[in-house]
Design a protein around this motif. Structure first.
Motif, PDB file in Angstrom:
ATOM      1  N   GLY A 156       0.870  -1.129   0.153  1.00 19.59           N
ATOM      2  CA  GLY A 156       0.000   0.078   0.038  1.00 19.59           C
ATOM      3  C   GLY A 156       0.738   1.373  -0.077  1.00 19.59           C
ATOM      4  O   GLY A 156       0.052   2.362   0.114  1.00 19.59           O
ATOM      5  N   PHE A 157       2.188   1.142  -0.065  1.00 19.88           N
ATOM      6  CA  PHE A 157       2.977   2.557  -0.222  1.00 19.88           C
ATOM      7  C   PHE A 157       2.866   3.111  -1.568  1.00 19.88           C
ATOM      8  O   PHE A 157       2.795   2.570  -2.604  1.00 19.88           O
ATOM      9  N   GLY A 158       2.297   4.376  -1.456  1.00 15.27           N
ATOM     10  CA  GLY A 158       1.775   5.128  -2.560  1.00 15.27           C
ATOM     11  C   GLY A 158       2.757   6.360  -2.911  1.00 15.27           C
ATOM     12  O   GLY A 158       2.476   7.220  -3.879  1.00 15.27           O
ATOM     13  N   ASN A 159       4.051   6.343  -2.259  1.00 12.44           N
ATOM     14  CA  ASN A 159       4.584   7.477  -2.490  1.00 12.44           C
ATOM     15  C   ASN A 159       6.094   6.816  -2.154  1.00 12.44           C
ATOM     16  O   ASN A 159       6.605   6.933  -1.075  1.00 12.44           O
ATOM     17  N   ILE A 160       6.896   6.436  -3.398  1.00 15.04           N
ATOM     18  CA  ILE A 160       8.156   5.605  -3.160  1.00 15.04           C
ATOM     19  C   ILE A 160       9.305   6.565  -4.176  1.00 15.04           C
ATOM     20  O   ILE A 160       8.824   6.834  -5.093  1.00 15.04           O
ATOM     21  N   ASN A 161      10.401   6.679  -3.372  1.00 19.29           N
ATOM     22  CA  ASN A 161      11.507   7.522  -4.110  1.00 19.29           C
ATOM     23  C   ASN A 161      12.475   6.443  -4.430  1.00 19.29           C
ATOM     24  O   ASN A 161      12.569   5.255  -3.770  1.00 19.29           O
ATOM     25  N   MET A 162      13.139   6.406  -5.385  1.00 25.59           N
ATOM     26  CA  MET A 162      14.378   5.606  -5.842  1.00 25.59           C
ATOM     27  C   MET A 162      15.427   6.466  -6.119  1.00 25.59           C
ATOM     28  O   MET A 162      15.546   7.538  -7.137  1.00 25.59           O
ATOM     29  N   ASP A 163      16.616   6.025  -5.558  1.00 27.26           N
ATOM     30  CA  ASP A 163      17.955   6.876  -5.942  1.00 27.26           C
ATOM     31  C   ASP A 163      18.912   6.269  -6.885  1.00 27.26           C
ATOM     32  O   ASP A 163      18.855   5.231  -6.900  1.00 27.26           O
ATOM     33  N   VAL A 164      19.416   7.124  -7.655  1.00 28.00           N
ATOM     34  CA  VAL A 164      20.492   6.641  -8.696  1.00 28.00           C
ATOM     35  C   VAL A 164      21.923   7.322  -8.531  1.00 28.00           C
ATOM     36  O   VAL A 164      21.409   8.564  -8.184  1.00 28.00           O
ATOM     37  N   ILE A 165      22.889   6.898  -8.926  1.00 26.00           N
ATOM     38  CA  ILE A 165      24.164   7.621  -8.782  1.00 26.00           C
ATOM     39  C   ILE A 165      24.850   7.578 -10.314  1.00 26.00           C
ATOM     40  O   ILE A 165      25.131   6.378 -10.910  1.00 26.00           O
ATOM     41  N   ALA A 166      25.069   8.749 -10.969  1.00 25.21           N
ATOM     42  CA  ALA A 166      25.934   8.749 -12.130  1.00 25.21           C
ATOM     43  C   ALA A 166      27.351   8.750 -11.824  1.00 25.21           C
ATOM     44  O   ALA A 166      27.790   9.374 -10.900  1.00 25.21           O
ATOM     45  N   VAL A 209      17.977   4.290 -15.588  1.00 26.30           N
ATOM     46  CA  VAL A 209      16.993   5.372 -15.678  1.00 26.30           C
ATOM     47  C   VAL A 209      15.767   4.882 -16.342  1.00 26.30           C
ATOM     48  O   VAL A 209      14.718   4.974 -15.722  1.00 26.30           O
ATOM     49  N   GLU A 210      15.839   4.087 -17.358  1.00 27.73           N
ATOM     50  CA  GLU A 210      14.701   3.705 -17.923  1.00 27.73           C
ATOM     51  C   GLU A 210      13.894   2.599 -17.167  1.00 27.73           C
ATOM     52  O   GLU A 210      12.718   2.442 -17.358  1.00 27.73           O
ATOM     53  N   THR A 211      14.905   1.711 -16.569  1.00 29.49           N
ATOM     54  CA  THR A 211      14.211   0.604 -15.845  1.00 29.49           C
ATOM     55  C   THR A 211      13.467   1.464 -14.568  1.00 29.49           C
ATOM     56  O   THR A 211      12.284   0.691 -14.238  1.00 29.49           O
ATOM     57  N   LEU A 212      13.994   2.219 -14.113  1.00 32.90           N
ATOM     58  CA  LEU A 212      13.253   2.727 -12.909  1.00 32.90           C
ATOM     59  C   LEU A 212      12.087   3.784 -13.120  1.00 32.90           C
ATOM     60  O   LEU A 212      11.248   3.508 -12.679  1.00 32.90           O
ATOM     61  N   CYS A 213      11.936   4.220 -14.341  1.00 31.98           N
ATOM     62  CA  CYS A 213      10.784   4.978 -14.712  1.00 31.98           C
ATOM     63  C   CYS A 213       9.910   3.837 -15.064  1.00 31.98           C
ATOM     64  O   CYS A 213       8.612   4.113 -14.935  1.00 31.98           O
ATOM     65  N   GLU A 255       7.067   7.462  -7.407  1.00 30.01           N
ATOM     66  CA  GLU A 255       6.597   8.802  -7.428  1.00 30.01           C
ATOM     67  C   GLU A 255       7.676  10.009  -7.648  1.00 30.01           C
ATOM     68  O   GLU A 255       7.622  10.927  -7.968  1.00 30.01           O
ATOM     69  N   SER A 256       8.961   9.488  -7.280  1.00 26.27           N
ATOM     70  CA  SER A 256      10.179  10.353  -7.376  1.00 26.27           C
ATOM     71  C   SER A 256      11.372   9.540  -7.457  1.00 26.27           C
ATOM     72  O   SER A 256      11.692   8.399  -7.075  1.00 26.27           O
ATOM     73  N   ILE A 257      12.500  10.185  -8.244  1.00 28.59           N
ATOM     74  CA  ILE A 257      13.585   9.498  -8.567  1.00 28.59           C
ATOM     75  C   ILE A 257      14.656  10.703  -8.390  1.00 28.59           C
ATOM     76  O   ILE A 257      14.392  11.847  -8.857  1.00 28.59           O
ATOM     77  N   ASP A 282      22.992  14.545 -17.695  1.00 27.26           N
ATOM     78  CA  ASP A 282      22.189  15.291 -18.892  1.00 27.26           C
ATOM     79  C   ASP A 282      21.198  14.372 -19.244  1.00 27.26           C
ATOM     80  O   ASP A 282      19.901  14.861 -19.489  1.00 27.26           O
ATOM     81  N   PHE A 283      21.541  13.063 -19.721  1.00 24.63           N
ATOM     82  CA  PHE A 283      20.373  11.946 -20.139  1.00 24.63           C
ATOM     83  C   PHE A 283      19.171  11.990 -19.046  1.00 24.63           C
ATOM     84  O   PHE A 283      18.271  11.736 -19.429  1.00 24.63           O
ATOM     85  N   GLY A 284      19.876  11.672 -17.957  1.00 24.05           N
ATOM     86  CA  GLY A 284      18.795  11.237 -16.874  1.00 24.05           C
ATOM     87  C   GLY A 284      17.765  12.533 -16.598  1.00 24.05           C
ATOM     88  O   GLY A 284      16.510  12.368 -16.569  1.00 24.05           O
ATOM     89  N   GLN A 285      18.424  13.499 -16.383  1.00 28.33           N
ATOM     90  CA  GLN A 285      17.497  14.725 -16.318  1.00 28.33           C
ATOM     91  C   GLN A 285      16.613  14.955 -17.535  1.00 28.33           C
ATOM     92  O   GLN A 285      15.322  15.252 -17.072  1.00 28.33           O
ATOM     93  N   ARG A 286      16.890  14.854 -18.676  1.00 29.52           N
ATOM     94  CA  ARG A 286      16.110  15.057 -19.805  1.00 29.52           C
ATOM     95  C   ARG A 286      15.063  13.921 -19.933  1.00 29.52           C
ATOM     96  O   ARG A 286      13.830  14.226 -20.228  1.00 29.52           O
ATOM     97  N   TYR A 287      15.376  12.719 -19.724  1.00 29.40           N
ATOM     98  CA  TYR A 287      14.531  11.623 -19.596  1.00 29.40           C
ATOM     99  C   TYR A 287      13.648  11.787 -18.498  1.00 29.40           C
ATOM    100  O   TYR A 287      12.257  11.398 -18.774  1.00 29.40           O
ATOM    101  N   LEU A 288      13.689  12.102 -17.421  1.00 25.95           N
ATOM    102  CA  LEU A 288      12.792  12.195 -16.296  1.00 25.95           C
ATOM    103  C   LEU A 288      11.813  13.426 -16.568  1.00 25.95           C
ATOM    104  O   LEU A 288      10.729  13.321 -16.563  1.00 25.95           O
ATOM    105  N   LEU A 289      12.300  14.496 -17.167  1.00 26.56           N
ATOM    106  CA  LEU A 289      11.537  15.769 -17.366  1.00 26.56           C
ATOM    107  C   LEU A 289      10.514  15.184 -18.519  1.00 26.56           C
ATOM    108  O   LEU A 289       9.389  15.513 -18.716  1.00 26.56           O
TER     109      LEU A 289
END
Length: 487
Positions: free
Chosen positions: A319-329, A343-347, A352-354, A384-391
């Motif tokens: 029932g968790f409806g707000n989950i964050n996941m961290d990545v490191i470049a 990044v693609e796998t996490l998306c 709810e947030s990355i 740059d890729f990660g930020q563009r992809y998430l946007l």
């Protein structure tokens, strides 16, 4: 390199500027003294009868550059320091051929500068003009900072001036990752395991005392954040004990956010997630850092990408409806291609947030003395890729911070779907709200929202100090009462 100061002692900021261009170089510092040979930086403030002169000279290998500025009238030390830093920045840019995207911004909170200019009534073009002239920031990074400020604006406006957040520190991990510089102890060691019961007991005591102090002062709890380390390294029973202490001593029925860093999937179990959920947490983090098994192995993680997926799916099931996941470049052995897959796998999991971090190599991390710590220009490509992809996927930047020794002088950015921004992260980064901290390594930050005055009180860093010197540490917390008593 040897850095010599004459007529000034502006070491902190000038060293920070040098590190923008020479992140791995070791510096020796001299005052009113010349060195013998080698790479050299001279930073001078020379006074004479009708005024004074500021000058910077740098010798790097066979190349040498100089800048000078004659000053008349009254200037403060801060203004002189800023002028010398600008000269040093322009010299280093010419000598190295490097143009940092963040210019000469060395602080960790660039968005705070944007927010301050917004509060003064400046529009976007005026803000960009000020920051480009003063700090040489690129349009790309100005756009990122401005967009982040826009995302967090509503959260800052909604802030109750007598509210505070509670931070609970669990400075233990199942093992130490090679890039880690946090004060965290591997639970594999016999010493750490032995400390845990006493640590949990003292932590619960401090949680109770913190609640009592806050109630006496008439403060209102707004958010709770249990971090580390890896909080889920605790046993299910210990985790329940800590969260029970929070629930028993604080009224969590009206708080707006309650985060627990579940962290590494090799510590996450369904039982622990049930405890986190049942004790009122509304937001968790499941932090794989990478979804590539070979990279996980290289950094010393003992779980697989599949384990991270399983942990995420279990949290969703509960029932968790707000989950964050961290990545490191920029992790060892990672590539732009494999980072893109992460990044693609996490998306694809649709959290709810990355948060995209850039690798920071501190002296206390295992990577510091390894070849992997060398700057890899491909890290910028990853970020740059990660930020563009998430946007493109509808995530918006909502908090941003920078750290010393970050590869390519880049940044860490939290992206979230609209309405899922982590309030605690915004408030701590913008220094907009008091944070009361409990636990080893915890830093209490007292904020006077009227004057902007900030006072910090630090708990002992290491668990054994925290336990053995607990009473002495608690006595210092009287500073909380003194601070709010003066408002």
């Amino acid at each position: 390199m040897t850095v010599c100061y004459f007529g000034n002692s502006f070491k902190y900021e000038t060293e920070a500027v040098l590190k923008l261009f020479l992140p791995i170089v070791t510096f020796d510092f001299l005052f009113e003294e010349y060195p013998q040979g080698g790479d050299l930086c001279l930073i001078k403030r020379e006074f004479y009868e009708s005024g004074y002169r500021l000058s910077v000279s740098v010798k790097l290998g066979e190349a040498e550059e100089n800048r000078m500025e004659v000053r008349e009238g009254n200037y403060s030390d801060k203004e002189d320091e800023a002028a010398l830093c600008r000269m040093l920045y322009l010299i280093m840019e010419k000598l190295t051929g490097i143009t940092p995207a963040w210019g000469m911004v060395t602080g960790i909170r660039p968005v705070k500068k944007v927010n301050e200019l917004m509060e003064r009534g400046l529009d976007k073009s005026e803000i960009f003009s000020v920051l480009k002239e003063k700090y040489y920031v690129s349009d790309e990074k100005l756009e990122l900072a401005y967009r982040t400020a826009g995302t967090q604006a509503d959260a800052l406006k909604a802030l109750d001036k007598r509210s505070y957040s509670l931070y609970v520190s669990i400075p233990f991990c199942p093992s130490r990752c090679s890039y880690c510089s946090f004060v965290s102890h591997s639970i594999e060691s016999a010493g750490a395991k032995k400390l845990l019961p006493d640590y949990v007991k003292k932590l619960c005591e401090e949680i109770a005392l913190t609640a009592e102090t806050a109630k006496e002062l008439g403060l209102r709890l707004d958010t709770v954040y249990i971090g580390g380390g890896t909080p889920t390294v605790l046993s299910a029973e210990q985790l329940a004990e800590v969260m029970s202490a929070v629930k028993k001593n604080f009224d969590i029925s009206k708080i707006r956010e309650y985060t627990v860093e579940a962290g590494r999937s090799d510590t996450i179990t369904e039982k622990k997630l049930e405890i986190i959920h049942d004790f009122g947490a509304t937001r968790i983090s499941v932090n794989p850092q990478t979804m590539n098994d070979s990279v996980l192995e290289a950094i010393g993680r003992r779980h697989t990408a599949k384990d991270a997926v399983n942990a995420f799916e279990t949290a969703r099931k509960l029932g968790f409806g707000n989950i964050n996941m961290d990545v490191i470049a920029g992790l060892p052995t990672d590539t732009p291609e494999s980072f893109a897959r992460t990044v693609e796998t996490l998306c694809g999991l649709d959290p709810e947030s990355i948060t995209i971090h850039t690798l920071t190599v501190k002296r206390s991390s295992k990577l510091f003395d390894q070849e992997e710590r060398r700057v890899d220009s491909r890290v910028s490509e990853m970020v740059d890729f990660g930020q563009r992809y998430l946007l493109d996927k509808g995530y918006l930047p909502y908090y941003l911070y920078r750290q010393k020794n970050t590869v390519d002088n880049l940044e860490n950015v939290g992206f979230a779907k609209a309405g899922y921004e982590c309030l605690y992260n915004i408030y701590i980064m913008e220094e907009a709200q008091t944070i009361l901290a409990a636990g080893a390594g915890g830093s209490t930050k007292l904020v006077n929202t009227e004057t902007g005055k900030i006072v910090r009180l630090f708990n002992y860093k290491f668990p054994y100090e925290y336990i053995s010197r607990y009473d002495k540490m608690i006595a210092k917390k009287e500073g909380i009462v003194n601070f709010f008593g003066s408002i």
